[in-house]
Design an enzyme around this catalytic site. Structure first.
Site, mmCIF file in Angstrom:
data_model
loop_
_atom_site.group_PDB
_atom_site.id
_atom_site.type_symbol
_atom_site.label_atom_id
_atom_site.label_comp_id
_atom_site.label_asym_id
_atom_site.label_seq_id
_atom_site.Cartn_x
_atom_site.Cartn_y
_atom_site.Cartn_z
ATOM 1 N N LYS A 1 -56.949 33.365 -14.500
ATOM 2 C CA LYS A 1 -57.344 32.691 -15.729
ATOM 3 C C LYS A 1 -57.238 33.659 -16.887
ATOM 4 O O LYS A 1 -57.424 34.852 -16.648
ATOM 5 C CB LYS A 1 -58.764 32.112 -15.659
ATOM 6 C CG LYS A 1 -59.861 32.994 -15.100
ATOM 7 C CD LYS A 1 -60.195 34.323 -15.635
ATOM 8 C CE LYS A 1 -60.529 34.530 -17.085
ATOM 9 N NZ LYS A 1 -60.802 35.964 -17.397
ATOM 10 N N TYR B 1 -65.172 30.899 -19.399
ATOM 11 C CA TYR B 1 -66.176 30.614 -18.354
ATOM 12 C C TYR B 1 -67.184 29.561 -18.834
ATOM 13 O O TYR B 1 -67.632 28.726 -18.050
ATOM 14 C CB TYR B 1 -66.902 31.894 -17.938
ATOM 15 C CG TYR B 1 -66.065 32.777 -17.045
ATOM 16 C CD1 TYR B 1 -65.966 32.526 -15.683
ATOM 17 C CD2 TYR B 1 -65.352 33.846 -17.562
ATOM 18 C CE1 TYR B 1 -65.187 33.315 -14.859
ATOM 19 C CE2 TYR B 1 -64.567 34.647 -16.752
ATOM 20 C CZ TYR B 1 -64.486 34.373 -15.403
ATOM 21 O OH TYR B 1 -63.708 35.155 -14.594
HETATM 22 P P1 NAD Z 1 -55.765 45.441 -16.113
HETATM 23 O O1 NAD Z 1 -55.333 45.970 -17.418
HETATM 24 O O2 NAD Z 1 -56.770 46.213 -15.338
HETATM 25 O O3 NAD Z 1 -54.502 45.209 -15.167
HETATM 26 C C1 NAD Z 1 -53.333 44.575 -15.629
HETATM 27 C C2 NAD Z 1 -52.167 45.005 -14.758
HETATM 28 O O4 NAD Z 1 -50.972 44.418 -15.265
HETATM 29 C C3 NAD Z 1 -51.947 46.529 -14.763
HETATM 30 O O5 NAD Z 1 -51.714 46.971 -13.457
HETATM 31 C C4 NAD Z 1 -50.717 46.702 -15.624
HETATM 32 O O6 NAD Z 1 -49.949 47.842 -15.244
HETATM 33 C C5 NAD Z 1 -49.953 45.421 -15.339
HETATM 34 N N1 NAD Z 1 -48.990 45.078 -16.377
HETATM 35 C C6 NAD Z 1 -47.788 44.574 -16.122
HETATM 36 N N2 NAD Z 1 -47.089 44.415 -17.256
HETATM 37 C C7 NAD Z 1 -47.873 44.841 -18.242
HETATM 38 C C8 NAD Z 1 -47.709 44.920 -19.652
HETATM 39 N N3 NAD Z 1 -46.580 44.528 -20.252
HETATM 40 N N4 NAD Z 1 -48.741 45.377 -20.383
HETATM 41 C C9 NAD Z 1 -49.897 45.749 -19.807
HETATM 42 N N5 NAD Z 1 -50.099 45.709 -18.470
HETATM 43 C C10 NAD Z 1 -49.112 45.246 -17.698
HETATM 44 O O7 NAD Z 1 -56.286 43.965 -16.392
HETATM 45 P P2 NAD Z 1 -57.181 43.094 -15.402
HETATM 46 O O8 NAD Z 1 -58.599 43.223 -15.785
HETATM 47 O O9 NAD Z 1 -56.804 43.362 -14.013
HETATM 48 O O10 NAD Z 1 -56.734 41.599 -15.839
HETATM 49 C C11 NAD Z 1 -55.539 41.001 -15.354
HETATM 50 C C12 NAD Z 1 -55.706 39.471 -15.338
HETATM 51 O O11 NAD Z 1 -56.777 39.129 -14.493
HETATM 52 C C13 NAD Z 1 -56.026 38.843 -16.696
HETATM 53 O O12 NAD Z 1 -55.366 37.614 -16.821
HETATM 54 C C14 NAD Z 1 -57.515 38.620 -16.655
HETATM 55 O O13 NAD Z 1 -57.956 37.546 -17.467
HETATM 56 C C15 NAD Z 1 -57.727 38.324 -15.196
HETATM 57 N N6 NAD Z 1 -59.072 38.682 -14.724
HETATM 58 C C16 NAD Z 1 -59.783 37.744 -14.047
HETATM 59 C C17 NAD Z 1 -61.048 38.040 -13.600
HETATM 60 C C18 NAD Z 1 -61.824 37.027 -12.810
HETATM 61 O O14 NAD Z 1 -62.993 37.265 -12.536
HETATM 62 N N7 NAD Z 1 -61.216 35.931 -12.402
HETATM 63 C C19 NAD Z 1 -61.608 39.277 -13.849
HETATM 64 C C20 NAD Z 1 -60.846 40.232 -14.526
HETATM 65 C C21 NAD Z 1 -59.577 39.915 -14.967
#
Ligand code: NAD
Length: 368
Positions: A136, A221
């Protein structure tokens, strides 16, 4: 003993009296038997902080297993390969992952990258003939969400959105209570979702990658919660935006939005989405016969809450473990969670987000 087994054993005591049909309880009640059905073989795309959390949670899954990765960082791939014993043939980068279509050892790809990348990546996965699980928000607006739904339908693969709360035991119990009429006529929902965001250079504050600010990330949320708690779709929204730091929260990145939703029954919701305040993870709902209060309501848990009948006592299980086992049961056996986690469910939230942004900008009531 694993937390899941703990949950299963406690379940027979704590969930007595709860209708279990179509709920994780049903799923796990049946899984007290040894499981020898199909295993959902999953590759994670995006090895960031949430991808890491999902991979760890999947270690306890019975029906789903991490078998591959898609990442742009070779050093991360190496690390994950040794940690999860992933063969070279199941590891891809962002250029070559379309070749996953020739890999029978991967059933589904879980897209866990920045929001602005979800649509194109999910469509590529669908076109490679693999089921899509996408975090999401599913995209950055409803149009993107619908394009994802259409692509997955055309490719005849499932599209599931990472709505982990739809599998969370206390949340499921409250939804079931509402369905059973325990709150009477539901009249008012209050959702408060927010935290103080740090590093101003992160992708969450970059419009192209995030699609928006707090609303896309955390406000969603309260939107999704209002819908599953009240059990209705909103007919209108109003919204008011506050920005105290335009340097950090640039054009198109919302810092704080208060929004209201009106529902066909006459129920109303009043919600707050913010990147500039802490201790905001709370749901409250009142109806003609009772109330429920949950705090925390959507964090990683344990979720805490009470209703007019007393404390919510369903055991905590790692949300993503339940989610991935639940999604495997959905894909292989058609077991539906109490609230859908499909692409159409994601589009409903995106339409509301679009309407909230429009309402905040025009200061008008926006009809849905
Ligand atoms: P994060 O920044 O920790 O991780 C993102 C990942 O994407 C990294 O490994 C990064 O290297 C990669 N990536 C690939 N292409 C990229 C680019 N062009 N620019 C930046 N990063 C790139 O982020 P996250 O917290 O893991 O969030 C990722 C997704 O998960 C989001 O959509 C977020 O909304 C979702 N999320 C959901 C929950 C949940 O509880 N459901 C919790 C946290 C995050």
């Amino acid at each position: 003993m694993s937390s899941r087994r703990n949950f299963i054993e406690k379940l027979s005591i704590t969930a007595v009296g709860l209708p279990l049909l179509h709920s994780p309880a049903q799923l796990f009640a049946s899984s007290t038997e040894p499981y020898d059905g199909p295993i959902l073989k999953v590759a994670i795309m995006g090895l960031g902080s949430y991808g890491t959390r999902v991979a760890k949670a999947m270690e306890d899954c019975k029906r789903a297993k991490l078998v591959g990765v898609i990442s742009g960082t070779p050093s991360k791939i190496k690390k994950w390969q040794s940690k999860y014993n992933l063969p070279d043939k199941n590891c891809y980068n962002y250029e070559n992952f379309d070749a996953i279509k020739d890999n029978p050892d991967i059933d589904a790809v879980y897209v866990i990258t920045p929001n602005g990348l979800h649509k194109d990546q999910s469509i590529r996965v669908a076109e490679a003939g693999k089921h899509v699980i996408c975090e999401k928000p599913m995209g950055v607006n409803a149009e993107e969400g619908q394009a994802m739904v259409d692509a997955c339908n055309a490719a005849n693969v499932k599209l599931l959105i990472g709505y982990r709360m739809h599998f969370e035991p206390k949340t499921v119990a409250v939804i079931q209570m509402r369905k059973d009429g325990a709150f009477g006529e539901t009249k008012f929902f209050q959702g408060q979702s927010g935290f103080t965001i740090g590093d101003p250079t992160q992708w969450r504050l970059n419009k192209e990658l995030s699609g928006g600010g707090a609303m896309m990330d955390i406000g969603i949320y309260s939107i999704n919660g209002a819908r599953y708690m009240l059990g209705e779709e909103p007919a209108w929204v109003t919204a008011q935006e506050t920005k105290t730091n335009p340097e950090k929260f640039k054009e198109g990145i919302d810092e704080t939005i208060q929004f209201q939703m009106g529902f066909p029954s006459g129920a109303v919701a009043n919600c707050l989405s913010t990147y500039n305040m802490n201790n905001l993870d709370r749901f409250f709902m009142t109806g003609s016969k009772g109330f429920v209060e949950m705090q925390p309501s959507t964090g990683y848990g344990p979720i805490e809450g009470k209703t007019h009948k007393g404390k919510l006592t369903q055991p905590h299980v790692t949300h993503q473990t339940l989610q991935m086992d639940g999604m495997a049961a959905l894909i292989f056996e058609g077991v539906q969670p109490i609230v859908p986690v499909d692409g159409e469910e994601g589009v409903k939230d995106m339409k509301i987000i679009d309407a909230i942004f429009l309402a905040a900008k025009t200061r008008d009531k926006v009809m849905l």
